[in-house]
Design a protein around this motif. Structure first.
Motif, short mmCIF file in Angstrom:
data_model
loop_
_atom_site.label_atom_id
_atom_site.label_comp_id
_atom_site.label_asym_id
_atom_site.label_seq_id
_atom_site.Cartn_x
_atom_site.Cartn_y
_atom_site.Cartn_z
N GLN A 299 9.19 3.83 -0.11
CA GLN A 299 8.30 3.19 0.86
C GLN A 299 8.76 1.78 1.19
OE1 GLN A 299 5.32 4.12 2.34
NE2 GLN A 299 4.38 5.72 1.14
N SER B 249 -2.75 7.65 -3.89
CA SER B 249 -2.84 6.43 -3.10
C SER B 249 -3.06 5.26 -4.05
CB SER B 249 -4.00 6.51 -2.09
OG SER B 249 -3.78 7.56 -1.17
N HIS C 136 0.82 -1.21 0.00
CA HIS C 136 0.00 0.00 0.00
C HIS C 136 0.86 1.26 0.00
CE1 HIS C 136 -3.98 -1.88 0.68
NE2 HIS C 136 -3.27 -2.81 1.32
N ILE C 137 0.43 2.24 -0.76
CA ILE C 137 1.03 3.57 -0.76
C ILE C 137 -0.11 4.56 -0.61
CG2 ILE C 137 2.17 5.29 -2.19
CD1 ILE C 137 3.80 2.97 -3.40
N SER C 138 -0.02 5.43 0.40
CA SER C 138 -1.15 6.32 0.71
C SER C 138 -0.71 7.78 0.80
CB SER C 138 -1.79 5.91 2.05
OG SER C 138 -2.22 4.56 2.00
N ASN C 139 -1.46 8.62 0.10
CA ASN C 139 -1.34 10.08 0.20
C ASN C 139 0.11 10.57 0.07
OD1 ASN C 139 -3.55 9.22 2.65
ND2 ASN C 139 -4.27 10.47 0.93
N VAL C 140 0.74 10.19 -1.03
CA VAL C 140 2.14 10.55 -1.26
C VAL C 140 2.24 11.48 -2.48
CG1 VAL C 140 4.46 9.67 -1.74
CG2 VAL C 140 2.92 8.36 -0.28
N ASP D 104 -0.59 13.72 -3.87
CA ASP D 104 -1.50 13.07 -2.91
C ASP D 104 -2.13 11.80 -3.50
OD1 ASP D 104 -2.68 12.94 -0.39
OD2 ASP D 104 -4.51 13.90 -1.09
N LYS E 180 -2.52 0.65 -4.52
CA LYS E 180 -2.14 -0.63 -3.93
C LYS E 180 -1.64 -1.53 -5.05
CE LYS E 180 -6.85 -2.56 -4.08
NZ LYS E 180 -7.90 -3.22 -3.28
#
Length: 748
Positions: free
Chosen positions: A497, A468, A455-459, A466, A470
């Motif tokens: 990440q 997000s 998962h990568i969120s709000n990057v 921003d 998966k």
């Protein structure tokens, strides 16, 4: 220009099998075939090399020695050869002062525009140049960035000066520069720096130039004291001293210039504006934005300047580079971007009757961008030029007036002309190219269910804001989108990440004629040790870089005769016959072969005779390099072969569960691409890997488990996650450029 075709008779350069062929003038000719079949040998090493050598002969002997030297092609005859321009994927500069604006001359024209219209008037165009003292920012010297020494990385506070507290060469104990501090009389040389007062540390680091009041007797009478930071800056940083680059990288931090904020120019140049924008603002706009800004200027005295800038911007935009800006350094451009910049520049040229040779221009391009590139090829042809394109992409082949297919296989099994004709007949031919074009692969129709995801969120990074996403674990995921949409930025986020991620990029393996497959895979020593044990000889004897080297050619296998202004003559060493080793070594045989003969084998043949290196041979076979010779120098490999060699090395030393490949189909024929897809999928199950690819190839995208599509366009018009899911879902629900391309490719 004569309309007589270029005639090649009896070409046997590299693996070419004495072939003869005609290249029509004022037409587009595409040379295709499997990777390693001989395409570059014909287009670059024969046709282009012959042309460049003939041109070089027209210059004086003195000038000839300054020009690039091209190996003489092995060909019986070439007739009707025009002046030739090679457009490859090499970079277009290694200087931080070179930008897209300066390279294309757009910035020069923009400077002229500002000198005529900008308010307040500050003088002539040179006042807007960041490469000239009258215009550059005095703080960063026009680079837009400054390098600052980090004291924490320079000093070891637990040590004294005599113990080596200054961690930089020539300032260590025994180094003469250290005496400029230990003999100054300012410091206690045996006291650890952590016990020094703050004022003493400031004096050590940033002390002003001065004559020490109480130096020791060893102090040079005319010497002056100056702090470490200004001394290292003046002696090493300002001079770009190459000797200490690695040491400088350790102690130096690069940051945006605080004076010009990265705009490269001085305050005077930045004060002059047209429609509320200074020239630096214009340089930071995307090319598309700059063209729009330019269209709003309506002044008769600059019409011609505007027309010139607009034409050059249009060519770059049509080459799919509208997302770039003029301040983009040429060193930061990818190989594909650099090639397209060159392509756009040639459109600006008034020269005609040329032969252009393009080396895989489709690399790094989405189908959407390829349509624009194809238009440029047609424009160049219609201006009266002849075009040769080495490429595998069906969309490039489709625009050809003539196609030459080489093959059928690679290496020694290639080098034959197996087809000449148009695209329609190529598709129907019995060649591997024809069969691959008729069978465009399967579209993954079922949606695979995944339970575990990365998962990568709000990057945010670059043009990604921003976001997000998966990524399913143990899956085959394709990251897609047009060039410049944000694919590489997403990979950087993934790497940050999940630091265990292994990234195999497009950066070329740096090879020379002493580096080969075995040295790159780090298994050459095992083979040398095997021969040493079997013959009771020292291991050093089996190295052509030391004890075992042929005494005549010094282990190079070739002899270079310097003919002064005429250039170099390269011949195979008669003593070792190109085998690199001394006579003594060549007499030592294991399993019927000496070490040079063993290294001349293919991976498959080598594995039969010498199982000692089986893991490496299996890895080479897995990535489709079973046809190469193990002694093949890395500087002779194609880009696609080097990509697969990197993959073989990863498999041999596999330590990560996430593998990212940057356009692994680069340089690969459609026939090889299906093998690559099958290989990557088998690696997922064999090694429990998660494989992520940045890719444009529609055959591969259609067979991925998961697609992350970024867009809709490039630069600030991209950076959005347009779709995430299976190929079937993308085609069924997606409205993106990738979805459109997939539908066309799979005839849906």
């Amino acid at each position: 220009m004569s309309s007589k075709p270029i005639i090649i008779e009896g070409a046997h350069t590299n693996n070419l099998k004495n072939i003869s062929v005609e290249i029509p003038k004022n037409k587009i000719t595409v040379i295709t075939g499997l990777s390693g079949a001989g395409k570059s040998s014909l287009a670059l090493s024969t046709i282009a090399a012959a042309a460049q050598r003939q041109v070089n002969k027209t210059y004086s002997a003195y000038v000839q020695q300054l020009l690039p030297h091209f190996k003489e092609p092995e060909v019986d005859k070439i007739k009707n050869l025009p002046f030739t321009v090679v457009v490859d994927q090499k970079g277009i500069g290694n200087n931080k002062r070179s930008t897209l604006g300066t390279y294309s001359d757009i910035y020069s024209a923009l400077r002229l525009l500002f000198s005529r219209l900008a308010k307040p008037f500050i003088g002539y165009s040179m006042n807007y140049s960041f490469n000239n003292p009258v215009g550059m920012c005095p703080r960063c010297q026009g680079l837009g960035e400054v390098r600052e020494i980090i004291p924490e990385d320079l000093l070891n506070m637990s040590k004294s000066l005599n113990e080596g507290a200054i961690e930089f060469p020539t300032f260590q104990p025994g180094g003469w520069r250290l005496t400029r501090y230990t003999e100054s009389g300012f410091f206690n040389n045996d006291l650890p720096l952590r016990k020094w007062s703050e004022s003493k540390i400031t004096l050590l680091l940033n002390g002003e130039k001065q004559v020490p009041p109480n130096p020791t007797r060893k102090w040079h009478k005319s010497a002056k004291y100056i702090g470490l930071i200004p001394r290292i800056t003046q002696t090493f940083l300002s001079k770009n001293d190459s000797q200490y680059q690695n040491d400088l990288k350790r102690i130096v931090k690069v940051k945006v210039c605080p004076a010009c904020h990265g705009q490269r120019l001085n305050a005077k140049a930045l004060s002059a504006k047209i429609n509320n924008n200074n020239i630096a603002d214009c340089s930071m706009m995307s090319l598309i934005e700059l063209k729009l800004w330019l269209s709003r200027i309506n002044d008769e005295k600059t019409k011609l300047i505007q027309k010139e800038i607009e034409a050059k911007l249009t060519n770059l935009i049509n080459a799919g580079l509208g997302y770039l800006s003029l301040n983009r350094t040429t060193t930061s451009l990818s190989g594909g971007e650099a090639q397209r910049v060159k392509l756009a520049n040639y459109l600006n040229s008034d020269l005609t009757d040329l032969l252009y040779v393009f080396d895989e221009p489709s690399v790094g391009l989405h189908s959407y961008d390829l349509h624009k590139i194809n238009g440029i090829f047609r424009q160049l042809r219609d201006k009266g030029n002849s075009i040769i394109i080495v490429d595998h992409d069906p969309e490039v082949m489709a625009i050809a007036d003539k196609i030459i297919n080489l093959g059928e296989l690679a290496g020694e099994k290639g080098g034959y002309i197996t087809f000449t004709g148009d695209f329609k007949n190529l598709v129907q031919s019995n060649t591997l190219t024809g069969k691959s074009l008729r069978n465009f692969g399967s579209l993954k129709s079922e949606t695979k269910l995944f339970n575990n995801f990365y998962h990568i969120s709000n990057v945010s990074l670059n043009n990604l804001h921003d976001i997000s996403i998966k990524i399913p674990q143990q899956s085959f995921t394709a990251i897609t989108g047009v060039a410049g949409s944000g694919k590489s930025s997403l990979v950087k986020i993934i790497k940050k990440q999940y630091p265990q991620t292994a990234v195999l990029g497009q950066r070329e393996i740096r090879g020379n004629n002493r580096s080969n497959v075995l040295t790159y895979l780090n298994v050459f020593d095992q083979l040398r040790q095997y021969f040493a044990d079997a013959t009771n000889q020292p291991i050093g004897l089996f190295s052509f870089n030391s004890q075992g080297a042929c005494p005549i050619c010094k282990g190079k296998g070739m002899l270079k005769l310097d003919l002064a202004y005429i250039g170099e003559s390269v011949t195979v060493c008669e003593a070792c016959h190109g085998q690199r080793y001394s006579e003594k070594v060549l007499k030592l045989k294991v399993n019927g072969l000496n070490i040079a003969e063993a290294m001349a084998l293919s991976p498959a043949d080598f594995a039969v005779k010498y199982p000692i290196l089986n893991p490496a041979m299996i890895a080479l076979k897995q990535v489709g390099l079973s046809y190469i010779k193990l002694n093949q120098s890395l500087d002779t490999f194609s880009g696609g072969e080097l990509q697969r060699l990197k993959l073989a090395k990863f498999l041999l030393n596999q330590s990560s569960k996430i593998l990212v490949l940057d356009e692994p189909t680069s340089g690969l024929h459609e026939y090889n691409i299906q093998d690559l897809i099958d290989l990557l999928k088998s690696l997922i199950s064999t090694y429990q890997l998660t494989i992520i690819v940045i890719e444009h190839n529609l055959r591969l995208i259609g067979q991925a488990d998961w697609i992350i599509d970024i867009g809709p366009y490039a630069g600030n018009k991209g950076g959005k996650i347009m779709f995430s899911g299976s190929p079937e879902q993308l085609i069924d629900k997606g409205k993106t450029l990738t979805a459109k391309a997939l539908k066309q490719y799979f005839r849906l």
